[in-house]
Design a protein around this motif. Structure first.
Motif, mmCIF file in Angstrom:
data_model
loop_
_atom_site.group_PDB
_atom_site.id
_atom_site.type_symbol
_atom_site.label_atom_id
_atom_site.label_comp_id
_atom_site.label_asym_id
_atom_site.label_seq_id
_atom_site.Cartn_x
_atom_site.Cartn_y
_atom_site.Cartn_z
ATOM 1 N N ALA A 99 0.832 -1.202 0.000
ATOM 2 C CA ALA A 99 0.000 0.000 0.000
ATOM 3 C C ALA A 99 0.869 1.256 0.000
ATOM 4 C CB ALA A 99 -0.933 -0.003 1.203
ATOM 5 N N LYS A 100 1.930 1.241 0.797
ATOM 6 C CA LYS A 100 2.840 2.391 0.842
ATOM 7 C C LYS A 100 3.550 2.556 -0.506
ATOM 8 C CE LYS A 100 6.636 4.345 3.572
ATOM 9 N NZ LYS A 100 6.884 5.308 2.561
ATOM 10 N N GLU A 101 3.981 1.440 -1.092
ATOM 11 C CA GLU A 101 4.645 1.471 -2.392
ATOM 12 C C GLU A 101 3.711 2.039 -3.459
ATOM 13 O OE1 GLU A 101 6.591 -1.845 -5.422
ATOM 14 O OE2 GLU A 101 6.295 -2.367 -3.322
ATOM 15 N N LEU A 102 2.457 1.643 -3.416
ATOM 16 C CA LEU A 102 1.468 2.120 -4.376
ATOM 17 C C LEU A 102 1.199 3.611 -4.183
ATOM 18 C CD1 LEU A 102 -0.421 1.106 -6.642
ATOM 19 C CD2 LEU A 102 -2.152 0.756 -4.898
ATOM 20 N N ALA A 103 1.069 4.042 -2.934
ATOM 21 C CA ALA A 103 0.832 5.462 -2.659
ATOM 22 C C ALA A 103 2.021 6.315 -3.105
ATOM 23 C CB ALA A 103 0.562 5.665 -1.173
ATOM 24 N N ASP A 104 3.228 5.830 -2.848
ATOM 25 C CA ASP A 104 4.423 6.561 -3.278
ATOM 26 C C ASP A 104 4.480 6.663 -4.806
ATOM 27 O OD1 ASP A 104 5.158 6.834 -0.648
ATOM 28 O OD2 ASP A 104 6.680 5.240 -0.692
ATOM 29 N N PHE A 105 4.126 5.577 -5.469
ATOM 30 C CA PHE A 105 4.128 5.569 -6.939
ATOM 31 C C PHE A 105 3.097 6.569 -7.477
ATOM 32 C CE2 PHE A 105 3.164 3.903 -11.168
ATOM 33 C CZ PHE A 105 4.435 3.631 -11.655
ATOM 34 N N LYS A 106 1.909 6.592 -6.836
ATOM 35 C CA LYS A 106 0.869 7.538 -7.258
ATOM 36 C C LYS A 106 1.350 8.971 -7.081
ATOM 37 C CE LYS A 106 -3.325 6.946 -5.758
ATOM 38 N NZ LYS A 106 -4.492 6.567 -4.939
ATOM 39 N N ASP A 107 1.973 9.258 -5.936
ATOM 40 C CA ASP A 107 2.459 10.609 -5.677
ATOM 41 C C ASP A 107 3.583 10.996 -6.638
ATOM 42 O OD1 ASP A 107 0.649 10.868 -3.623
ATOM 43 O OD2 ASP A 107 2.111 10.406 -2.041
ATOM 44 N N LYS A 108 4.483 10.065 -6.885
ATOM 45 C CA LYS A 108 5.635 10.334 -7.746
ATOM 46 C C LYS A 108 5.204 10.677 -9.167
ATOM 47 C CE LYS A 108 9.789 8.147 -9.598
ATOM 48 N NZ LYS A 108 10.548 6.894 -9.692
ATOM 49 N N HIS A 109 4.196 9.963 -9.661
ATOM 50 C CA HIS A 109 3.781 10.140 -11.056
ATOM 51 C C HIS A 109 2.501 10.969 -11.213
ATOM 52 C CE1 HIS A 109 6.890 7.494 -12.567
ATOM 53 N NE2 HIS A 109 6.598 6.642 -11.611
ATOM 54 N N GLY A 110 1.973 11.486 -10.112
ATOM 55 C CA GLY A 110 0.788 12.335 -10.192
ATOM 56 C C GLY A 110 -0.440 11.603 -10.689
ATOM 57 N N ILE A 111 -0.617 10.370 -10.255
ATOM 58 C CA ILE A 111 -1.739 9.557 -10.721
ATOM 59 C C ILE A 111 -2.971 9.852 -9.866
ATOM 60 C CG2 ILE A 111 -2.604 7.198 -10.987
ATOM 61 C CD1 ILE A 111 0.307 6.339 -11.473
ATOM 62 N N LYS A 112 -4.073 10.064 -10.525
ATOM 63 C CA LYS A 112 -5.359 10.264 -9.862
ATOM 64 C C LYS A 112 -6.273 9.114 -10.266
ATOM 65 C CE LYS A 112 -4.680 14.638 -8.474
ATOM 66 N NZ LYS A 112 -3.592 14.615 -7.547
ATOM 67 N N VAL A 113 -6.947 8.520 -9.302
ATOM 68 C CA VAL A 113 -7.849 7.407 -9.579
ATOM 69 C C VAL A 113 -9.280 7.899 -9.408
ATOM 70 C CG1 VAL A 113 -8.528 5.077 -8.897
ATOM 71 C CG2 VAL A 113 -6.138 5.755 -8.768
ATOM 72 N N ARG A 114 -10.113 7.644 -10.400
ATOM 73 C CA ARG A 114 -11.511 8.072 -10.317
ATOM 74 C C ARG A 114 -12.177 7.386 -9.151
ATOM 75 N NH1 ARG A 114 -13.412 7.643 -16.544
ATOM 76 N NH2 ARG A 114 -12.004 9.232 -17.332
ATOM 77 N N GLY A 115 -12.976 8.170 -8.407
ATOM 78 C CA GLY A 115 -13.706 7.612 -7.285
ATOM 79 C C GLY A 115 -12.946 7.719 -5.977
ATOM 80 N N GLU A 116 -11.661 8.044 -6.015
ATOM 81 C CA GLU A 116 -10.877 8.199 -4.798
ATOM 82 C C GLU A 116 -10.749 9.659 -4.381
ATOM 83 O OE1 GLU A 116 -7.079 6.322 -4.917
ATOM 84 O OE2 GLU A 116 -7.918 4.326 -5.121
ATOM 85 N N ASP A 117 -11.286 10.562 -5.185
ATOM 86 C CA ASP A 117 -11.212 11.980 -4.845
ATOM 87 C C ASP A 117 -12.110 12.268 -3.655
ATOM 88 O OD1 ASP A 117 -9.551 12.396 -6.995
ATOM 89 O OD2 ASP A 117 -11.159 13.022 -8.334
ATOM 90 N N THR A 118 -11.582 13.039 -2.702
ATOM 91 C CA THR A 118 -12.387 13.477 -1.567
ATOM 92 C C THR A 118 -12.897 14.883 -1.847
ATOM 93 O OG1 THR A 118 -10.457 14.402 -0.446
ATOM 94 C CG2 THR A 118 -11.018 12.093 0.040
ATOM 95 N N MET A 119 -13.752 15.369 -1.017
ATOM 96 C CA MET A 119 -14.286 16.724 -1.194
ATOM 97 C C MET A 119 -13.160 17.743 -1.105
ATOM 98 S SD MET A 119 -17.368 16.325 -1.918
ATOM 99 C CE MET A 119 -18.022 17.966 -1.809
ATOM 100 N N GLU A 120 -12.171 17.473 -0.273
ATOM 101 C CA GLU A 120 -11.036 18.379 -0.126
ATOM 102 C C GLU A 120 -10.248 18.454 -1.429
ATOM 103 O OE1 GLU A 120 -6.893 18.252 2.310
ATOM 104 O OE2 GLU A 120 -8.711 17.842 3.459
#
Length: 137
Positions: A99-120
């Motif tokens: 999970a940490k590896e996946l989160a780091d990869f998302k942050d590194k490459h600026g990946i956004k997943v539909r449905g995971e966006d929060t109101m913030e």
């Protein structure tokens, strides 16, 4: 130039999907092990009520039904149950790492997943310019 950027995004997307698949496989294995652990616990609890250790019982070993005694089966079940618990703990740590590896990869490459966006995140995106990252379904 645009072709190269598109290929890079496709490679990043493939790596991201591979990481997500690995995480799902670990989570699925954990759920299977938890189910197996609960089955072991049910049988152990049932055998604790049996006072006669020489009483016949049947154990499925590798697809073959074996006739044994409660005295033979109970220690094996308790040993297997403890091994399953330790394996679940190990797999939980592996899942956290994935999970940490996946989160780091998302942050590194600026990946956004539909449905995971929060109101913030939505309120921030209204005031900020559009991201040039990868969008995943």
């Amino acid at each position: 130039m645009a072709d190269q950027k598109r290929k890079n995004q496709e490679v990043i997307l493939q790596q991201f999907n591979k990481l997500r698949q690995e995480q799902r496989m670990v989570a699925q294995k954990i759920s299977e092990l938890k189910l197996e652990e609960s089955e072991h616990k049910l049988v152990i609890d049932a055998l604790k009520d049996v006072n006669d250790p020489t009483r016949k019982c049947y154990q499925l070993v590798g697809g073959v039904l074996m006739e044994r005694t409660v005295g033979q089966v109970q220690p094996n079940l308790e040993n297997n149950s403890s091994k399953i618990k330790s394996l679940i703990n190990t797999m939980d740590k592996t899942l956290e790492t994935k999970a940490k590896e996946l989160a780091d990869f998302k942050d590194k490459h600026g990946i956004k997943v539909r449905g995971e966006d929060t109101m913030e995140d939505k309120s921030k995106s209204d005031s900020a310019p559009a991201s040039t990252g990868v969008l995943v379904n």
